[in-house]
Motif scaffolding. Structure first.
Motif, PDB file in Angstrom:
ATOM      1  N   LYS A  58       0.615  -1.424  -0.041  1.00  0.00           N
ATOM      2  CA  LYS A  58       0.175  -0.109   0.169  1.00  0.00           C
ATOM      3  C   LYS A  58       0.900   1.254   0.058  1.00  0.00           C
ATOM      4  O   LYS A  58      -0.063   1.945  -0.193  1.00  0.00           O
ATOM      5  N   ASN A  59       1.943   1.819   0.340  1.00  0.00           N
ATOM      6  CA  ASN A  59       3.172   2.428   0.226  1.00  0.00           C
ATOM      7  C   ASN A  59       4.072   2.458  -0.989  1.00  0.00           C
ATOM      8  O   ASN A  59       4.073   3.012  -1.140  1.00  0.00           O
ATOM      9  N   GLY A  60       3.039   1.386  -1.812  1.00  0.00           N
ATOM     10  CA  GLY A  60       4.211   1.293  -2.907  1.00  0.00           C
ATOM     11  C   GLY A  60       5.318   0.561  -3.685  1.00  0.00           C
ATOM     12  O   GLY A  60       5.778   1.224  -4.365  1.00  0.00           O
ATOM     13  N   ASP A  61       5.400   0.732  -2.748  1.00  0.00           N
ATOM     14  CA  ASP A  61       6.805  -0.823  -2.353  1.00  0.00           C
ATOM     15  C   ASP A  61       6.583  -2.314  -3.390  1.00  0.00           C
ATOM     16  O   ASP A  61       5.695  -2.901  -3.287  1.00  0.00           O
ATOM     17  N   TYR A 161      14.423   3.262  -1.137  1.00  0.00           N
ATOM     18  CA  TYR A 161      15.489   2.611  -2.875  1.00  0.00           C
ATOM     19  C   TYR A 161      15.477   1.332  -3.136  1.00  0.00           C
ATOM     20  O   TYR A 161      15.711   0.847  -3.325  1.00  0.00           O
ATOM     21  N   SER A 162      13.639   0.983  -2.965  1.00  0.00           N
ATOM     22  CA  SER A 162      13.124  -0.338  -2.729  1.00  0.00           C
ATOM     23  C   SER A 162      13.190  -0.290  -5.068  1.00  0.00           C
ATOM     24  O   SER A 162      12.961  -1.198  -5.434  1.00  0.00           O
ATOM     25  N   LEU A 163      13.836   1.149  -5.772  1.00  0.00           N
ATOM     26  CA  LEU A 163      13.513   0.651  -6.851  1.00  0.00           C
ATOM     27  C   LEU A 163      15.022   0.401  -7.292  1.00  0.00           C
ATOM     28  O   LEU A 163      16.014   0.266  -8.786  1.00  0.00           O
ATOM     29  N   PRO A 168      24.083  -5.975  -4.333  1.00  0.00           N
ATOM     30  CA  PRO A 168      23.999  -5.939  -2.928  1.00  0.00           C
ATOM     31  C   PRO A 168      23.020  -4.710  -2.097  1.00  0.00           C
ATOM     32  O   PRO A 168      22.917  -4.980  -0.642  1.00  0.00           O
ATOM     33  N   GLU A 169      22.555  -4.007  -2.869  1.00  0.00           N
ATOM     34  CA  GLU A 169      21.482  -2.878  -2.078  1.00  0.00           C
ATOM     35  C   GLU A 169      20.426  -3.792  -1.724  1.00  0.00           C
ATOM     36  O   GLU A 169      19.980  -3.116  -1.386  1.00  0.00           O
TER      37      GLU A 169
END
Length: 258
Positions: A58-61, A161-163, A168-169
């Motif tokens: 719901k947060n768009g992640d 940083y989800s995209l 490693p990230e």
């Protein structure tokens, strides 16, 4: 959107007997004079298990991986060597099969950005503060307050940083999310002690969070077992350790990039 997700889950689980939900709500103590029934493999089990899946919160992640398990409460997916369980009520959409696979390309190993490493270190420091406080002893209310603050910081970091296209990230993000899930499960399991008398043990079906935690961590299941029940204190402390292990691994990944 919530109704759409509910329809998906109902259609996938239609082959499961209604009695399973009844047993979840009112677990019965097994009789020593009666042998447990042996269940035959369910030939009609959902075939989507093992297929690519994309979960959008719901947060768009966006969370991509391979579907390991799906219940009326949660979805468990595998990303690389790590499994994570996500509550369905936090999701906006779910995509399965080939349509998910088309976009589910593995992150490119492009290294770690210095700004990511700095932000990750700040979040992991918050996790370490939580772990240090737990070793010194805490109560339920204080733990809930600390978890609320930790969740705010962790979700902000993951959302920022989800995209990422960096392997490693992505690994660090996955570990942070999974550690937060461990702490969240621990708080939910802790509530099982309230309003009960007895020895502090519960059945593994007394809470979906407990069911998922014990299924995900067989070693925790074995360590907390007390006959056919489980020690709430041992499960909670075990989940705290699992969270610490994940944040330690995340810190080892960002170490060279700092």
């Amino acid at each position: 959107m919530k109704s759409i997700i509910a329809l998906v889950i109902v259609s996938l689980l239609v082959c499961q007997p209604a009695e399973a939900q009844k047993n979840r709500r009112a677990p019965q103590r097994p009789s020593s004079s009666r042998k447990p029934a042996t269940s035959a493999p369910n030939a009609n089990a959902p075939r989507i298990i093992g297929s690519p899946v994309v979960l959008v919160t719901k947060n768009g992640d966006e969370i991509r991986g391979t579907l390991v398990d799906l219940t009326a409460y949660s979805a468990r997916i595998r990303q690389g060597g790590l499994e994570s369980t996500i509550a369905l009520d936090t999701l906006a959409s779910i995509s399965f099969g080939s349509s998910a696979a088309q976009g589910a390309q593995p992150p490119v190993n492009t290294g770690m950005r210095p700004e990511f490493a700095r932000d990750a270190e700040a979040v992991l420091s918050a996790f370490q503060t939580m772990a240090d406080g737990l070793r010194g002893g805490t109560d339920f209310i204080e733990f809930g307050r600390q978890l609320t603050n930790l969740r705010r910081d962790a979700e902000r970091f993951v959302g920022k940083y989800s995209l990422t296209d960096s392997q490693p990230e992505a690994r660090v993000l996955s570990l942070v999310s999974a550690a937060l899930t461990d702490y969240t499960w621990a708080r939910t399991v802790w509530t099982l002690k309230f309003g009960r008398s007895g020895d502090g043990t519960v059945y593994d079906t007394d809470s979906p969070a407990l069911t998922d935690a014990l299924a995900l961590y067989p070693d925790l299941r074995a360590a907390s077992a007390s006959g056919n029940k489980f020690s709430v204190d041992k499960v909670v402390q075990g989940l705290w350790r699992k969270a610490q292990e994940k944040t330690d691994r995340a810190r080892s990944i960002i170490g060279p990039a700092r």
